[in-house]
Design a protein around this motif. Structure first.
Motif, short mmCIF file in Angstrom:
data_model
loop_
_atom_site.label_atom_id
_atom_site.label_comp_id
_atom_site.label_asym_id
_atom_site.label_seq_id
_atom_site.Cartn_x
_atom_site.Cartn_y
_atom_site.Cartn_z
N ASN A 32 -14.45 -8.11 6.44
CA ASN A 32 -13.72 -7.82 5.20
C ASN A 32 -12.39 -8.55 5.30
O ASN A 32 -11.47 -8.09 5.98
N ARG A 33 -12.29 -9.67 4.63
CA ARG A 33 -11.08 -10.51 4.73
C ARG A 33 -9.83 -9.84 4.19
O ARG A 33 -8.73 -10.29 4.48
N TYR A 34 -9.96 -8.78 3.39
CA TYR A 34 -8.80 -8.12 2.81
C TYR A 34 -8.46 -6.79 3.48
O TYR A 34 -7.49 -6.14 3.09
N ARG A 35 -9.24 -6.39 4.47
CA ARG A 35 -9.01 -5.11 5.13
C ARG A 35 -7.68 -5.12 5.88
O ARG A 35 -7.30 -6.09 6.50
N VAL A 36 -7.00 -3.98 5.81
CA VAL A 36 -5.77 -3.76 6.57
C VAL A 36 -6.13 -2.78 7.67
O VAL A 36 -6.49 -1.64 7.40
#
Length: 183
Positions: free
Chosen positions: A139-143
């Motif tokens: 997930n490239r947008y996961r924090v």
């Protein structure tokens, strides 16, 4: 089955927009497959465009920002996702997305456009079921990391500091993930 509710007033105002992502949804596949249907799109775009709220909370049963996993998400409807992000980008105040239906908890952040408009998403689910043996996924947008146990989400607005705390909490109420963003 979609609605808007406003809380507070002036600088301390929140608009909650609850989407119906099931009734008018097409089958995923074609780029122009839709999620909301014409009437709901018209309502949503108008609500975001005319919103004077400091915080706009868009609630969807499926994830909005995530693009990499193979499960149900807005990315399965690419033109509809782009339209949603464009509409959110037109809102004057901060836009936060809330989603669920994954049996995990996670936070995500996406910056887009020339002005690097920041969108954040909290995925919190479920108090009745969880994916404790979650195998991991891109997930490239996961924090941070995924929280795979039973969980729920909270949002705490600090009007004095002009901050919003987005939290994933364990079933016992302990904060297990948190992201603080400006309003």
């Amino acid at each position: 089955m979609y609605w808007t509710h406003n809380y507070g007033e002036g600088e301390e105002s929140v608009k909650v927009l609850l989407l119906d992502v099931r009734y008018h949804r097409d089958r995923p596949g074609p780029a122009d497959a839709d999620v909301l249907g014409d009437a709901q799109w018209e309502w949503l775009e108008e609500e975001l465009q005319k919103s004077e709220a400091t915080l706009n909370v868009v609630v969807s049963g499926i994830q909005i920002l995530h693009v990499d996993h193979r499960y149900e998400k807005w990315e399965d409807f690419p033109e509809a996702r782009e339209r949603l992000l464009n509409a959110a980008g037109e809102a004057k105040g901060r836009v936060v997305f809330l989603s669920g239906d994954r049996h995990i908890g996670e936070l995500a952040k996406l910056e887009r456009g020339d002005d690097k408009r920041e969108f954040v998403e909290v995925t919190a689910s479920g108090l009745s079921h969880s994916w404790e043996d979650f195998p991991g996924e891109m997930n490239r947008y996961r924090v941070g990391e995924v929280y795979p146990k039973k969980n729920f989400g909270t949002m705490i607005v600090d009007w004095d500091e002009e901050e919003l705390a987005l939290q994933i909490r364990s079933e016992m109420g302990e904060i297990v993930k948190e992201m603080v963003v400006g309003l």
